[in-house]
Design a protein around this motif. Structure first.
Motif, PDB file in Angstrom:
ATOM      1  N   LEU A  59     -90.566   8.635 -18.341  1.00  0.00           N
ATOM      2  CA  LEU A  59     -89.810   8.449 -19.513  1.00  0.00           C
ATOM      3  C   LEU A  59     -89.003   9.408 -19.654  1.00  0.00           C
ATOM      4  O   LEU A  59     -87.900   9.729 -19.692  1.00  0.00           O
ATOM      5  CB  LEU A  59     -90.231   7.975 -21.010  1.00  0.00           C
ATOM      6  N   LYS A  60     -88.953  10.980 -20.152  1.00  0.00           N
ATOM      7  CA  LYS A  60     -88.560  11.494 -20.237  1.00  0.00           C
ATOM      8  C   LYS A  60     -88.512  11.908 -19.066  1.00  0.00           C
ATOM      9  O   LYS A  60     -86.738  11.605 -19.466  1.00  0.00           O
ATOM     10  CB  LYS A  60     -89.596  12.783 -20.899  1.00  0.00           C
ATOM     11  N   GLN A  61     -88.740  12.063 -18.732  1.00  0.00           N
ATOM     12  CA  GLN A  61     -88.026  12.390 -16.682  1.00  0.00           C
ATOM     13  C   GLN A  61     -86.473  12.123 -16.123  1.00  0.00           C
ATOM     14  O   GLN A  61     -85.794  12.269 -15.941  1.00  0.00           O
ATOM     15  CB  GLN A  61     -89.381  12.935 -16.027  1.00  0.00           C
ATOM     16  N   ASN A 120     -82.574  15.427 -26.643  1.00  0.00           N
ATOM     17  CA  ASN A 120     -82.536  14.056 -27.210  1.00  0.00           C
ATOM     18  C   ASN A 120     -83.710  13.286 -26.082  1.00  0.00           C
ATOM     19  O   ASN A 120     -84.476  12.127 -27.300  1.00  0.00           O
ATOM     20  CB  ASN A 120     -81.590  13.162 -27.260  1.00  0.00           C
ATOM     21  N   TYR A 121     -83.006  13.296 -25.449  1.00  0.00           N
ATOM     22  CA  TYR A 121     -83.993  12.801 -24.016  1.00  0.00           C
ATOM     23  C   TYR A 121     -85.811  12.924 -23.943  1.00  0.00           C
ATOM     24  O   TYR A 121     -86.479  12.509 -22.914  1.00  0.00           O
ATOM     25  CB  TYR A 121     -83.335  12.870 -22.777  1.00  0.00           C
ATOM     26  N   SER A 169     -80.149   7.203 -29.344  1.00  0.00           N
ATOM     27  CA  SER A 169     -79.067   7.671 -27.830  1.00  0.00           C
ATOM     28  C   SER A 169     -80.446   7.203 -26.645  1.00  0.00           C
ATOM     29  O   SER A 169     -79.765   7.058 -25.660  1.00  0.00           O
ATOM     30  CB  SER A 169     -78.709   9.108 -27.918  1.00  0.00           C
ATOM     31  N   VAL A 170     -81.609   7.339 -27.420  1.00  0.00           N
ATOM     32  CA  VAL A 170     -82.100   7.076 -25.871  1.00  0.00           C
ATOM     33  C   VAL A 170     -81.849   5.863 -25.719  1.00  0.00           C
ATOM     34  O   VAL A 170     -82.406   5.670 -24.319  1.00  0.00           O
ATOM     35  CB  VAL A 170     -83.857   7.393 -26.046  1.00  0.00           C
ATOM     36  N   ALA A 191     -85.554   4.560 -30.797  1.00  0.00           N
ATOM     37  CA  ALA A 191     -86.694   5.197 -30.902  1.00  0.00           C
ATOM     38  C   ALA A 191     -86.839   5.693 -31.955  1.00  0.00           C
ATOM     39  O   ALA A 191     -85.398   6.062 -32.887  1.00  0.00           O
ATOM     40  CB  ALA A 191     -86.850   5.889 -29.577  1.00  0.00           C
ATOM     41  N   ILE A 192     -88.069   6.267 -31.795  1.00  0.00           N
ATOM     42  CA  ILE A 192     -88.269   7.274 -33.344  1.00  0.00           C
ATOM     43  C   ILE A 192     -89.246   8.345 -32.911  1.00  0.00           C
ATOM     44  O   ILE A 192     -90.388   7.901 -32.458  1.00  0.00           O
ATOM     45  CB  ILE A 192     -89.007   6.535 -34.393  1.00  0.00           C
ATOM     46  N   ALA A 193     -88.777   9.267 -32.984  1.00  0.00           N
ATOM     47  CA  ALA A 193     -89.873  10.319 -32.708  1.00  0.00           C
ATOM     48  C   ALA A 193     -91.273  10.797 -33.612  1.00  0.00           C
ATOM     49  O   ALA A 193     -90.581  10.907 -34.676  1.00  0.00           O
ATOM     50  CB  ALA A 193     -89.137  11.675 -32.196  1.00  0.00           C
TER      51      ALA A 193
END
Length: 216
Positions: A59-61, A120-121, A169-170, A191-193
């Protein structure tokens, strides 16, 4: 940790320890606490999923790729309307100027700002992320309930000494999230990191909070 301390200690973590992950028991506890949230007629329409390991890596990529390639966005919620009132613009500008000032990033250094925003991403290096979403056929009331749910999830995490960062943002790339997670016919709201904060100076940043209210 009492409730006052929970609210006062919470902050938006923007750099997480890369070697720290939450176990399933802790994630389950967070979910159970968050689901004690009120909802309209007790419909409990807000949905939650935790993402980690290879799925989060993918997902990050995909999100980073979309960001750098300026791909078409598919956000369900628009947090910043085009005709945003000046007083809100001023608050956004003040917050950003203080954050970038702490990082010694000049307002004209677009590349440095872009690089910082791209974090963020990557969920600021967090190894766990939570996604809040609702079915597509629900109305605005479900969004209100989701806000309550999100706040309770963040506060529950803080009470367990877990750091968080709320991220809108994501979810600008709703379609990408849906494809990677294989969750369809829903609208991702935020989303919540989740994780443990590093000692990086960015984690010393605190946004100014003002209690603006009326009593009749």
């Amino acid at each position: 940790m009492n409730f006052d301390d929970c609210l006062k200690n919470r902050f938006s973590c923007r750099d997480f320890c890369k070697d720290f992950s939450l176990d399933n028991d802790t994630l389950t506890k967070l979910a159970k606490l968050a689901y004690l949230s009120p909802s309209a007629s007790n419909m409990q329409e807000v949905k939650l999923c935790f993402v980690s390991n290879n799925i989060l890596k993918t997902l990050k990529q995909e999100l980073l790729k979309a960001f750098y390639e300026n791909s078409k966005k598919s956000a369900f919620l628009n947090f910043y309307p085009a005709n945003l009132a000046q007083n809100y613009k001023d608050k956004r500008f003040l917050n950003a100027s203080k954050l970038y000032g702490l990082l010694n990033i000049n307002k004209d250094d677009k590349n440095a700002r872009l690089k910082q925003w791209a974090k963020n991403y990557e969920f600021f290096n967090a190894n766990n992320a939570a996604f809040i979403y609702i079915d597509k056929d629900l109305d605005n009331g479900a969004i209100f309930d989701a806000g309550i749910f999100s706040a309770n999830l963040i506060n529950a995490a803080t009470s367990l000494n877990i750091n968080t960062c709320f991220q809108a943002s994501v979810c600008e790339y709703n379609d990408i999230i849906s494809n990677v997670l294989n969750i369809n016919n829903v609208n991702f709201l935020c989303a919540i990191a989740l994780g443990k904060a590093t000692k990086d100076k960015i984690n010393s940043f605190r946004s100014e909070k003002r209690a603006e209210f009326k009593i009749f």
